[in-house]
Design an enzyme around this catalytic site. Structure first.
Site, PDB file in Angstrom:
ATOM      1  CE  LYS A  55      -3.983  -2.329   2.217  1.00  0.00           C
ATOM      2  NZ  LYS A  55      -4.705  -2.902   3.333  1.00  0.00           N
ATOM      3  CD  GLN A  99      -3.667  -4.455   6.529  1.00  0.00           C
ATOM      4  OE1 GLN A  99      -3.351  -3.504   5.831  1.00  0.00           O
ATOM      5  NE2 GLN A  99      -4.201  -5.443   6.083  1.00  0.00           N
ATOM      6  CG  ASP A 122     -10.192  -0.392   4.901  1.00  0.00           C
ATOM      7  OD1 ASP A 122      -9.901  -0.715   3.717  1.00  0.00           O
ATOM      8  OD2 ASP A 122      -9.685  -0.733   6.089  1.00  0.00           O
TER       9      ASP A 122
END
Ligand code: NAP
Length: 294
Positions: A55, A99, A122
């Protein structure tokens, strides 16, 4: 002889990344602001470390700023919430991603709800979940967004098509169904209690499999000419004691019947991270009040 068109997620993701880089360039030129993505990793889970590295690399390649926060597995919930508060207020950060999974001492729900919805790249914050289901502009989870991009790469118009989504998780199945509905498809969501799944699947012009069971969907479940999007990632025993990755769809069977299909591996490929880049630049545009051409 295989009949289906193979959907090349790698090539499509590269295209998405190119348009993100162009939007980033335009934003820097017009506003002097560089979009920034903060990724927070708690603990040393090896798979998560790989995701976070990828990422960060792709963020920089798209011309954006990457902020990595690596915290010990012993980090307290209060410490993590403190960091999120800082990132929420930072003018350099337009996207925040924590995460998952998080260590057991931390309440994942509390953490997701602490992220400023405008920076929730997200798309897991209840505000974004609610906006998506209300058909309002929202930051949308990355894997589901990728499913729609892949489906539209072969069928640009989804209006009126019958779509069946197998799986109703909050991170894949449900948001995929909402996005298909927003495209005016007629959507059925199937799950472990669904009766006669094969018959249901055979009606689908678009079949999305997000189950987590290796090669569960058989070729004879697929309607001839259908578009099959396989989200599954399953590790199974391969030759010579090695393991290999397969999807939720029995590819060798389905490829003979479908009109188009994503192979596993290689179909979904880097779509999820490409959509994360897309969300970050969209979030930055919204926060800077500039129109996103993307
Ligand atoms: P999940 O939370 O375990 O959900 C699985 C869903 O499948 C549930 O809704 C479950 O139904 C349903 N299901 C299980 N057995 C079934 C059966 N026999 N018949 C019909 N439905 C059944 O999984 P997830 O997080 O959504 O992930 C799904 C797959 O996508 C996994 O392979 C995962 O690794 C993969 N994935 C890929 C990406 C990517 O970037 N490509 C990203 C995320 C996930 P119930 O609700 O009734 O239990």
């Amino acid at each position: 002889m295989a009949g289906a068109k193979i959907i090349d997620g790698k090539a499509i993701a590269a295209e998405v990344r190119r348009s993100v880089a162009a939007q980033v360039e335009a934003m820097k030129r017009d506003t002097g602001v560089t979009p920034g993505l903060a990724v927070v990793l708690v603990g040393e889970d090896p798979a998560s470390q790989v995701y976070v590295r990828n990422k960060a690399r792709q963020t920089v390649e798209a011309g954006m700023k990457s902020f990595e926060h690596r915290l010990s597995a012993l980090t307290s919930e209060a410490e993590l919430l403190g960091l999120i508060d800082e990132l929420n207020r930072s003018r350099d950060v337009h996207g925040i991603l924590v995460q998952l999974p998080l260590p057991p001492q931390i309440d994942t729900r509390k953490v997701i709800e602490a992220i400023e919805p405008a920076k929730d790249v997200d798309g897991f914050h209840p505000i974004n979940v609610g906006r998506l289901s209300a058909g309002e502009p929202a930051l949308v989870p990355c894997t589901p967004a990728g499913c729609i991009v892949l489906a539209k790469s072969v069928q640009p118009e989804l209006r009126g098509l019958e779509a069946v989504v197998i799986g109703r998780s909050n991170i894949v199945g449900k948001p995929v169904a909402q996005l298909l509905l927003a495209e005016n498809a007629t959507v059925t969501v199937a799950h472990s209690k669904t009766r006669d799944l094969p018959a249901l699947c055979r009606r689908a012009d678009i079949l999305v499999a997000a189950i987590g069971k290796a090669e569960f969907v058989r070729g004879e479940w697929v309607k001839p000419g259908a578009t099959v999007i396989d989200v599954g990632i399953n590790r199974v025993a391969g030759e010579g004691g090695k393991s290999r990755i397969v999807g939720d769809v029995a590819f060798d069977e389905a490829v003979k019947v479908a009109g188009a299909i994503t192979p596993v591996p290689g179909g979904f490929g880097p779509m999820t991270i490409a959509c994360l880049m897309l969300n970050t630049v969209r979030a930055a545009c919204a926060l800077q009040r500039v129109k996103a051409d993307i």
